[in-house]
Design a protein around this motif. Structure first.
Motif, PDB file in Angstrom:
ATOM      1  N   ALA A  16       1.003  -0.969   0.138  1.00 56.23           N
ATOM      2  CA  ALA A  16       0.082  -0.091  -0.027  1.00 56.23           C
ATOM      3  C   ALA A  16       0.728   1.413   0.049  1.00 56.23           C
ATOM      4  CB  ALA A  16      -0.886   0.022   1.058  1.00 56.23           C
ATOM      5  N   MET A  17       2.088   1.218   0.757  1.00 54.51           N
ATOM      6  CA  MET A  17       2.838   2.378   0.856  1.00 54.51           C
ATOM      7  C   MET A  17       3.661   2.666  -0.431  1.00 54.51           C
ATOM      8  SD  MET A  17       4.566   1.986   4.435  1.00 54.51           S
ATOM      9  CE  MET A  17       5.397   3.365   4.458  1.00 54.51           C
ATOM     10  N   SER A  18       3.842   1.464  -0.906  1.00 54.43           N
ATOM     11  CA  SER A  18       4.457   1.722  -2.481  1.00 54.43           C
ATOM     12  C   SER A  18       3.679   2.284  -3.587  1.00 54.43           C
ATOM     13  CB  SER A  18       5.001   0.241  -3.029  1.00 54.43           C
ATOM     14  OG  SER A  18       5.933  -0.243  -2.067  1.00 54.43           O
ATOM     15  N   ALA A  19       2.325   1.784  -3.516  1.00 47.99           N
ATOM     16  CA  ALA A  19       1.388   2.307  -4.432  1.00 47.99           C
ATOM     17  C   ALA A  19       1.313   3.583  -4.053  1.00 47.99           C
ATOM     18  CB  ALA A  19      -0.086   1.337  -4.060  1.00 47.99           C
ATOM     19  N   LEU A  20       1.024   3.979  -3.068  1.00 52.09           N
ATOM     20  CA  LEU A  20       0.921   5.474  -2.563  1.00 52.09           C
ATOM     21  C   LEU A  20       2.155   6.503  -3.015  1.00 52.09           C
ATOM     22  CD1 LEU A  20      -0.680   7.446  -1.086  1.00 52.09           C
ATOM     23  CD2 LEU A  20       0.273   7.064   1.211  1.00 52.09           C
ATOM     24  N   LEU A  21       3.239   5.870  -2.592  1.00 53.27           N
ATOM     25  CA  LEU A  21       4.269   6.854  -3.219  1.00 53.27           C
ATOM     26  C   LEU A  21       4.448   6.802  -4.873  1.00 53.27           C
ATOM     27  CD1 LEU A  21       7.317   5.549  -0.963  1.00 53.27           C
ATOM     28  CD2 LEU A  21       6.094   7.779  -1.082  1.00 53.27           C
ATOM     29  N   ALA A  22       4.063   5.694  -5.409  1.00 46.37           N
ATOM     30  CA  ALA A  22       4.027   5.769  -6.881  1.00 46.37           C
ATOM     31  C   ALA A  22       2.958   6.668  -7.306  1.00 46.37           C
ATOM     32  CB  ALA A  22       3.925   4.263  -7.384  1.00 46.37           C
ATOM     33  N   SER A  23       1.781   6.647  -6.688  1.00 44.55           N
ATOM     34  CA  SER A  23       0.629   7.450  -7.038  1.00 44.55           C
ATOM     35  C   SER A  23       1.018   8.951  -6.926  1.00 44.55           C
ATOM     36  CB  SER A  23      -0.634   6.954  -6.328  1.00 44.55           C
ATOM     37  OG  SER A  23      -1.551   8.023  -6.461  1.00 44.55           O
ATOM     38  N   CYS A  24       1.603   9.140  -5.685  1.00 48.19           N
ATOM     39  CA  CYS A  24       2.248  10.606  -5.627  1.00 48.19           C
ATOM     40  C   CYS A  24       3.166  11.058  -6.867  1.00 48.19           C
ATOM     41  CB  CYS A  24       2.944  10.618  -4.211  1.00 48.19           C
ATOM     42  SG  CYS A  24       1.672  10.630  -2.932  1.00 48.19           S
ATOM     43  N   ALA A  25       3.988  10.214  -7.289  1.00 47.05           N
ATOM     44  CA  ALA A  25       5.018  10.537  -8.273  1.00 47.05           C
ATOM     45  C   ALA A  25       4.256  10.497  -9.655  1.00 47.05           C
ATOM     46  CB  ALA A  25       6.352   9.264  -8.296  1.00 47.05           C
ATOM     47  N   ASP A  26       3.430   9.617  -9.980  1.00 49.41           N
ATOM     48  CA  ASP A  26       2.879   9.816 -10.968  1.00 49.41           C
ATOM     49  C   ASP A  26       1.901  11.032 -11.183  1.00 49.41           C
ATOM     50  OD1 ASP A  26       3.800   7.562 -11.991  1.00 49.41           O
ATOM     51  OD2 ASP A  26       2.164   6.130 -11.223  1.00 49.41           O
ATOM     52  N   ASP A  27       1.208  11.621 -10.005  1.00 49.37           N
ATOM     53  CA  ASP A  27       0.439  12.501  -9.984  1.00 49.37           C
ATOM     54  C   ASP A  27       1.258  13.925  -9.918  1.00 49.37           C
ATOM     55  OD1 ASP A  27      -1.667  10.906  -9.764  1.00 49.37           O
ATOM     56  OD2 ASP A  27      -1.823  10.993  -7.606  1.00 49.37           O
ATOM     57  N   GLU A  28       2.511  14.076  -9.903  1.00 45.43           N
ATOM     58  CA  GLU A  28       3.318  15.227  -9.944  1.00 45.43           C
ATOM     59  C   GLU A  28       3.181  15.748 -11.221  1.00 45.43           C
ATOM     60  OE1 GLU A  28       7.805  16.875  -9.092  1.00 45.43           O
ATOM     61  OE2 GLU A  28       7.461  14.704  -8.696  1.00 45.43           O
ATOM     62  N   SER A  29       2.780  16.927 -11.491  1.00 47.38           N
ATOM     63  CA  SER A  29       2.433  17.592 -12.840  1.00 47.38           C
ATOM     64  C   SER A  29       3.807  18.142 -13.310  1.00 47.38           C
ATOM     65  CB  SER A  29       1.453  18.833 -12.702  1.00 47.38           C
ATOM     66  OG  SER A  29       1.981  19.835 -11.904  1.00 47.38           O
ATOM     67  N   PHE A  30       4.062  18.050 -14.795  1.00 45.24           N
ATOM     68  CA  PHE A  30       5.185  18.595 -15.454  1.00 45.24           C
ATOM     69  C   PHE A  30       4.675  20.227 -16.134  1.00 45.24           C
ATOM     70  CE2 PHE A  30       6.043  14.119 -15.437  1.00 45.24           C
ATOM     71  CZ  PHE A  30       7.467  14.124 -15.099  1.00 45.24           C
ATOM     72  N   SER A  31       5.583  20.911 -15.605  1.00 41.01           N
ATOM     73  CA  SER A  31       5.310  22.374 -16.034  1.00 41.01           C
ATOM     74  C   SER A  31       5.505  22.670 -17.649  1.00 41.01           C
ATOM     75  CB  SER A  31       6.399  23.474 -15.368  1.00 41.01           C
ATOM     76  OG  SER A  31       6.116  24.703 -15.593  1.00 41.01           O
ATOM     77  N   THR A  32       4.710  23.643 -17.924  1.00 39.45           N
ATOM     78  CA  THR A  32       4.779  23.715 -19.455  1.00 39.45           C
ATOM     79  C   THR A  32       5.015  25.365 -19.547  1.00 39.45           C
ATOM     80  OG1 THR A  32       2.492  24.067 -19.625  1.00 39.45           O
ATOM     81  CG2 THR A  32       3.594  21.859 -20.591  1.00 39.45           C
ATOM     82  N   SER A  33       5.277  26.007 -18.295  1.00 35.32           N
ATOM     83  CA  SER A  33       5.298  27.533 -18.246  1.00 35.32           C
ATOM     84  C   SER A  33       6.536  27.904 -18.656  1.00 35.32           C
ATOM     85  CB  SER A  33       5.127  28.007 -16.734  1.00 35.32           C
ATOM     86  OG  SER A  33       5.476  29.366 -16.716  1.00 35.32           O
ATOM     87  N   ARG A  34       6.839  28.989 -19.558  1.00 33.62           N
ATOM     88  CA  ARG A  34       7.974  29.233 -20.154  1.00 33.62           C
ATOM     89  C   ARG A  34       8.919  30.103 -19.104  1.00 33.62           C
ATOM     90  NH1 ARG A  34       8.416  29.227 -25.619  1.00 33.62           N
ATOM     91  NH2 ARG A  34       9.845  30.855 -25.571  1.00 33.62           N
ATOM     92  N   GLY A  35       8.167  30.282 -17.810  1.00 29.53           N
ATOM     93  CA  GLY A  35       9.024  30.943 -16.771  1.00 29.53           C
ATOM     94  C   GLY A  35       9.799  29.831 -15.874  1.00 29.53           C
TER      95      GLY A  35
END
Length: 368
Positions: A16-35
């Motif tokens: 469960a902890m591994s799944a939670l950590l993986a979920s958090c990593a997958d949910d991290e968004s990638f910025s497309t802001s030019r700044g």
């Protein structure tokens, strides 16, 4: 059964902890802001001067993501492909021919970093002077922003010798640096003459072994230079050229005879000039107007041979700059000094062992 249930329970929590950590990593968004852009440990990666067709040591730099979101590079590429000879590894991905000298989808999470490794093997530049070899490593972010790190080196055309064996009289002359791999051996029946202005750069385990005769024929303002082949720096303030033990030096074997070292700069060797025992009634070596400096072993070591040293400098060695064990040795108008900075166990400027049939030092400065 209780142990088995307990084991299953622990496994369940871990999963469960591994799944939670993986979920958090997958949910991290990638910025497309030019700044949101990357930071680099260097703007320009300098590779020092290198010889053409000779690989450089590996250099590296860091790429940081100091923004609040993850960043993804659509590609990291060499701007000129592989036209300049640079080789790059980005976070474990090699920018090779099959990938078009680029890698894609390089992710750098927020607060994280990656390391980039760079080497260069440049082509011949068709010039006697070092020429600039430059390229850019381009980081193309998903936002459309492109950031560049400049790769910069000076490439110097050189003549290469690989395990040269001199079997008959030979003149070594070059206006280009001469890079020596595997060493030079002069056979008993041969004489090697090195012309004025020739510069020899010996690789780590290379040296010059003389069984016959050696004539180093430098001239004033056109000295023969013999040194190691490292052109880069050990530290920012210390070039390898200023560190001892970079090459093996010159060794005159017992059969060597009638050798001369004139107007030469011999430095940063292990043992610079080693003279093996021979017929002490016959001329073995004349050294004149030479500089022998910064050796990890001896500067000049003479074992039962006839040697003259005139108007020369022998300095800074871990062992004695001049060591005489028997023979017929005359020193006149020389500076023999011991200020070797790399080890406090350095020995005295002059050392000798008896019996000494003849050892004269006249009109000379001896210190240390």
């Amino acid at each position: 059964m209780k142990r088995k249930k307990g084991f299953l329970y622990i496994m369940g929590v871990g999963m469960a902890m591994s799944a939670l950590l993986a979920s958090c990593a997958d949910d991290e968004s990638f910025s497309t802001s030019r700044g949101d852009v990357l930071s680099f440990s260097v703007d320009t990666l300098k590779m020092d001067t290198t010889f053409s067709n000779v690989p450089t040591p590996t250099r590296s730099f860091w790429v940081y993501n100091r923004t609040g979101k993850a960043l993804r590079c659509q590609s990291v590429r060499l701007e000129n492909g592989n036209q300049k000879g640079y080789r790059v590894n980005v976070d474990g991905s090699y920018l090779g021919t099959e990938a078009g000298f680029q890698t894609q989808n390089v992710e750098i999470r927020k607060g994280d970093s990656i390391r980039v490794f760079v080497e260069l093997t440049s082509a011949m530049q068709n010039s006697e002077e070092p020429q600039l070899v430059s390229d850019n490593l381009v980081f193309a972010l998903e936002s459309g922003v492109e950031q560049k790190v400049n790769l910069r080196a000076f490439s110097w055309d050189a003549m290469k010798l690989n395990s040269l064996e001199v079997k008959q009289d030979q003149l070594l002359e070059s206006t280009l640096p001469v890079v020596v791999y595997g060493g030079i051996r002069v056979d008993e029946a041969a004489t090697l003459t090195i012309a004025p202005g020739t510069q020899l750069y010996f690789h780590e385990n290379a040296g010059l072994q003389v069984f016959g005769s050696l004539k180093i024929e430098g001239e004033k303002d056109r000295e023969v230079v013999m040194r190691g082949d490292r052109l880069d720096h050990m530290f920012d303030y210390l070039p390898y050229d200023r560190t001892p033990g970079q090459w093996q030096g010159i060794r005159l074997m017992s059969s060597a005879h009638d050798c001369r070292i004139s107007f030469a700069d011999i430095h940063s060797a292990y043992d610079a000039v080693m003279i093996e025992a021979g017929d002490a009634t016959k001329q073995k070596l004349l050294i004149e107007n030479a500089t022998i400096h910064n050796s990890q072993g001896y500067g000049v070591r003479i074992d039962s041979a006839k040697v003259q040293i005139y108007n020369s400098q022998i300095t800074n060695c871990l062992k004695h700059p001049l060591y005489v064990e028997g023979g017929d040795v005359e020193v006149n108008g020389c500076t023999i000094a011991q200020f070797y900075p790399f080890d406090g166990r350095r020995e005295s400027a002059i050392g000798f062992a008896s019996p000494l049939p003849r050892f004269e030092v006249r009109n000379s400065l001896v210190t240390g």
